[in-house]
Design a protein around this motif. Structure first.
Motif, short mmCIF file in Angstrom:
data_model
loop_
_atom_site.label_atom_id
_atom_site.label_comp_id
_atom_site.label_asym_id
_atom_site.label_seq_id
_atom_site.Cartn_x
_atom_site.Cartn_y
_atom_site.Cartn_z
N SER A 165 12.02 2.16 8.64
CA SER A 165 10.57 2.30 8.72
C SER A 165 9.93 1.27 9.65
N HIS A 166 10.59 0.12 9.81
CA HIS A 166 10.07 -0.99 10.63
C HIS A 166 8.71 -1.48 10.13
N LEU A 167 8.47 -1.36 8.83
CA LEU A 167 7.23 -1.81 8.21
C LEU A 167 7.50 -3.12 7.47
N CYS A 168 6.67 -4.13 7.71
CA CYS A 168 6.86 -5.44 7.08
C CYS A 168 5.84 -5.65 5.97
N THR A 169 6.32 -5.88 4.77
CA THR A 169 5.44 -6.12 3.63
C THR A 169 4.72 -7.46 3.73
N ILE B 205 12.12 3.57 -7.42
CA ILE B 205 12.31 2.13 -7.51
C ILE B 205 11.04 1.43 -7.03
N MET B 206 10.83 0.20 -7.51
CA MET B 206 9.65 -0.58 -7.14
C MET B 206 10.07 -1.77 -6.29
N THR B 207 9.19 -2.15 -5.36
CA THR B 207 9.47 -3.29 -4.49
C THR B 207 8.19 -4.04 -4.15
N ALA B 208 8.38 -5.29 -3.67
CA ALA B 208 7.28 -6.08 -3.13
C ALA B 208 7.84 -7.09 -2.14
N ASP B 209 8.81 -6.71 -1.36
CA ASP B 209 9.51 -7.42 -0.29
C ASP B 209 10.94 -6.93 -0.16
N PRO C 18 9.54 -0.02 3.65
CA PRO C 18 8.85 -1.28 3.90
C PRO C 18 9.48 -2.44 3.15
N ALA C 19 9.70 -3.54 3.86
CA ALA C 19 10.31 -4.73 3.26
C ALA C 19 9.94 -5.94 4.08
N GLU D 95 11.33 -12.25 10.43
CA GLU D 95 10.46 -13.36 10.84
C GLU D 95 9.88 -14.12 9.65
N ALA D 96 9.83 -13.47 8.48
CA ALA D 96 9.21 -14.09 7.30
C ALA D 96 10.20 -14.40 6.19
#
Length: 240
Positions: free
Chosen positions: A210-214, A99-103, A152-153, A157-158
């Motif tokens: 993952s705790h990764l923010c895009t 799957i693809m993502t960008a947020d 990642p997402a 906060e954003a």
């Protein structure tokens, strides 16, 4: 260009998630864009996808989807050339769920014995409507035997949403209220937490975030909310 998710997989199962580093795409898709639907040069996308397959030594091309923020899950192999779906499932080797993502949330799932895998795309609409529930339902056996990774997402906060989004989640599950923080007449929504809640409610106990923010890491990740016109990352899982 890609990294291995930080979770423990059974022998015979592989997974990866990409970032924006490297690749052939030019701004604003720089550089490792894998989305063929965002306006990037077709040849650049082809070269990036070829680099992905060769670099990860994939057994075949990833099973790309036409993602529509829905809840449909397809089982691989699939006769459709570009299935209109937001998740894929496989219980045979060499089928690359992608799957693809960008947020939005990329969620990878695997049975603890390595016999079944799946990848789901969970934006807030798909998450609220049940894409994770539909994906987990595709697995045979108990949900407690599944492992999940939330990639990642966009972070809370954003990710500002209107009260109607909060109401939709809370009306389905009262505990969802803890994933929203008021900011003026809007709310900050914690998508990873909402996904964690949904998976936990289904019976999953081994869920890795993952705790990764895009949004906040513009050097490493694409973010649609931050940039608008941008590339797409991919998250993949397959049985060897």
């Amino acid at each position: 260009m890609w990294f291995t998710p930080d979770w423990t997989l059974p022998e015979g199962v592989a997974a990866a998630s990409t970032d924006r580093l490297g690749g052939q795409s030019q701004p604003p898709f720089d550089g490792f864009n894998l989305g063929a639907h965002v306006g990037d040069e077709a040849e650049a996308v082809r070269l990036n996808r070829e680099a992905l397959r060769l670099g990860l030594q994939l057994p075949k091309d990833p099973a790309w989807l036409e993602q529509v923020h829905g809840t449909r899950v397809v089982t691989l192999p699939c006769d459709e050339s570009l299935p209109r779906a937001d998740a894929s499932y496989a219980n045979t080797p060499n089928q690359v769920c992608t799957i693809m993502t960008a947020d939005c949330l990329p969620v990878l799932l695997c049975h603890r014995d390595g016999s079944q895998v799946a990848a789901a795309h969970a934006g807030w609409r798909g998450l609220c409507d049940g894409v994770l529930e539909q994906t987990v339902a595709r697995f045979s056996g108990e949900a407690s035997d599944l492992l999940a990774w939330i990639g990642p997402a966009i972070s809370a906060e954003a990710f500002e949403v209107g009260p109607e989004v909060r109401e939709q989640f809370v009306s389905q599950d009262a505990q969802a209220v803890s994933a929203f923080v008021a900011r003026g007449d809007k709310y900050l929504a914690n998508l990873p937490q909402l996904a964690f809640q949904r998976l936990s409610a289904l019976g999953l106990t081994q869920i890795t975030l993952s705790h990764l923010c895009t949004y906040s890491d513009s050097d490493k990740f694409f973010s649609y909310r931050r940039d608008g016109r941008c590339g797409r990352m991919a998250s993949l899982i397959w049985i060897r």
